[in-house]
Design a protein around this motif. Structure first.
Motif, PDB file in Angstrom:
ATOM      1  N   TRP A  12     156.546 -59.028  23.877  1.00  0.00           N
ATOM      2  CA  TRP A  12     157.919 -59.331  23.446  1.00  0.00           C
ATOM      3  C   TRP A  12     158.611 -58.038  23.027  1.00  0.00           C
ATOM      4  N   PRO A  13     159.850 -57.818  23.483  1.00  0.00           N
ATOM      5  CA  PRO A  13     160.532 -56.542  23.196  1.00  0.00           C
ATOM      6  C   PRO A  13     160.735 -56.313  21.703  1.00  0.00           C
ATOM      7  N   SER A  14     160.559 -55.074  21.284  1.00  0.00           N
ATOM      8  CA  SER A  14     160.864 -54.691  19.913  1.00  0.00           C
ATOM      9  C   SER A  14     162.402 -54.627  19.764  1.00  0.00           C
ATOM     10  N   PRO A  15     162.921 -54.720  18.549  1.00  0.00           N
ATOM     11  CA  PRO A  15     162.214 -54.612  17.273  1.00  0.00           C
ATOM     12  C   PRO A  15     161.697 -55.927  16.720  1.00  0.00           C
ATOM     13  N   VAL A 218     155.106 -58.935  34.004  1.00  0.00           N
ATOM     14  CA  VAL A 218     155.901 -60.136  34.265  1.00  0.00           C
ATOM     15  C   VAL A 218     156.275 -60.813  32.950  1.00  0.00           C
ATOM     16  N   ALA A 219     155.346 -60.860  32.007  1.00  0.00           N
ATOM     17  CA  ALA A 219     155.631 -61.470  30.710  1.00  0.00           C
ATOM     18  C   ALA A 219     156.765 -60.738  30.001  1.00  0.00           C
ATOM     19  N   ALA A 223     160.325 -62.376  28.857  1.00  0.00           N
ATOM     20  CA  ALA A 223     160.797 -62.274  27.476  1.00  0.00           C
ATOM     21  C   ALA A 223     162.236 -61.767  27.428  1.00  0.00           C
ATOM     22  N   LYS A 224     162.549 -60.775  28.238  1.00  0.00           N
ATOM     23  CA  LYS A 224     163.914 -60.235  28.244  1.00  0.00           C
ATOM     24  C   LYS A 224     164.915 -61.267  28.754  1.00  0.00           C
ATOM     25  N   ALA A 228     168.031 -62.788  26.576  1.00  0.00           N
ATOM     26  CA  ALA A 228     169.408 -62.736  27.068  1.00  0.00           C
ATOM     27  C   ALA A 228     170.056 -64.115  27.044  1.00  0.00           C
ATOM     28  N   GLU A 229     169.271 -65.158  27.315  1.00  0.00           N
ATOM     29  CA  GLU A 229     169.829 -66.509  27.331  1.00  0.00           C
ATOM     30  C   GLU A 229     170.174 -67.000  25.932  1.00  0.00           C
ATOM     31  N   GLN A 230     169.546 -66.427  24.901  1.00  0.00           N
ATOM     32  CA  GLN A 230     169.829 -66.830  23.533  1.00  0.00           C
ATOM     33  C   GLN A 230     171.054 -66.123  22.960  1.00  0.00           C
ATOM     34  N   GLU A 231     171.483 -65.032  23.607  1.00  0.00           N
ATOM     35  CA  GLU A 231     172.638 -64.291  23.113  1.00  0.00           C
ATOM     36  C   GLU A 231     173.925 -65.024  23.450  1.00  0.00           C
TER      37      GLU A 231
END
Length: 287
Positions: A12-15, A218-219, A223-224, A228-231
């Motif tokens: 999962w991307p930081s932070p 791929v994971a 995650a990205k 993006a869909e939650q923004e």
């Protein structure tokens, strides 16, 4: 499914801080794979959740995998796992603990719910999630079963997503038959999967872990997309009508009724019946 959940949380991307909760009613695998202690874990969390809804409570019942990922492991016994989930998923007791932790800033809670159905004790967790990722194999029998479950799945969550696992029909073919565009395909990556399953123990995540495996890459992409869909959507300029595009001819999936989709990924509505011009022009004429 559990292997990909580990990869998704680890990549999962930081932070954001990511945490994995094992909520599979058939029993947990993470504890056995990584030789974790029996406690803390899902059982101790369910007990503590009866007395507190502190958002930090979830983190107090984690153990750490070799790569540093915090996990709340479920008991391996199916009967015990179902009993614990029934208590934890009760909205009056423990479901709020997962939701409260996920609401913290820069915090992501990934929950592995196993094979989900309407009777699963993990269903309240699914319904309260921000998004649901459904993994399915892309063979004819798997897709035929999934096609009949899609209307119900659409009522479980407002943000469903689908990933294909292994070989089989292409994403475009699945989109045409099911009316759902997959996010992508989880590759067959035995080496990367072995590391995510704790085998072999001589390998370290630094060189062979999620960041360097095809599965982990791929994971990270998934995650990205979920992020993006939650923004909140950005304001778009006003556009004219989109011209219809021809739908490509793809292989039909046996057992799944054919129903083409448009370029936007939505099912094409059936064309309205055209009136018979001859009968219309001669309305009321008796022969």
């Amino acid at each position: 499914m559990t292997t990909f959940s580990v990869a998704l949380a680890a990549r999962w991307p930081s932070p954001s801080r990511a945490l994995l909760v094992e909520a599979d009613p058939s029993g947990g695998d993470v504890g056995t794979r990584f030789s974790l202690e029996s406690t803390p874990g899902l059982v101790s969390l369910a007990v503590a959740a009866r007395r507190s809804d502190d958002p930090a409570l979830l983190w107090q019942h984690t153990q750490t995998l070799p790569g540093g990922l915090p996990v709340v492991a479920a008991p391996p016994d199916a009967d015990r796992a179902r009993a614990v989930l029934s208590a934890l998923a009760d909205p009056t007791t423990g479901a709020g603990v997962l939701r409260a932790a996920a609401n913290l800033p820069d915090t992501v809670v990934i929950v592995d719910c196993g094979r989900i159905d309407a009777g699963s004790p993990a269903m309240p967790i699914v319904r309260s999630a921000d998004a649901m990722v459904l993994l399915t194999r892309a063979h004819a029998d798997d897709l035929a079963h999934l096609a009949r479950r899609l209307p119900a799945i659409g009522r479980w969550t407002a943000h469903p997503a689908m990933l294909l696992v292994g070989d089989g029909y292409a994403p475009a073919e699945v989109a045409r038959e099911l009316g759902v565009l997959p996010l992508g395909r989880v590759p067959d990556d035995p080496h990367g999967a072995a590391v995510l399953c704790g085998r072999p123990r001589s390998l370290r995540w630094g060189r062979s872990g999620p960041a360097h495996s095809a599965l982990g890459q791929v994971a990270h992409k998934v995650a990205k997309v979920l992020l993006a869909e939650q923004e909140p959507p950005a304001a778009l300029p006003r556009q004219g009508p989109v011209e219809s595009q021809p739908v490509p001819v793809l292989r039909p999936v046996p057992g799944v009724p054919a129903n083409p989709v448009s370029a936007t990924g939505l099912r094409l509505a059936p064309a309205p019946p055209q009136p018979n011009q001859e009968n219309t022009s001669r309305g009321g004429h008796a022969s």
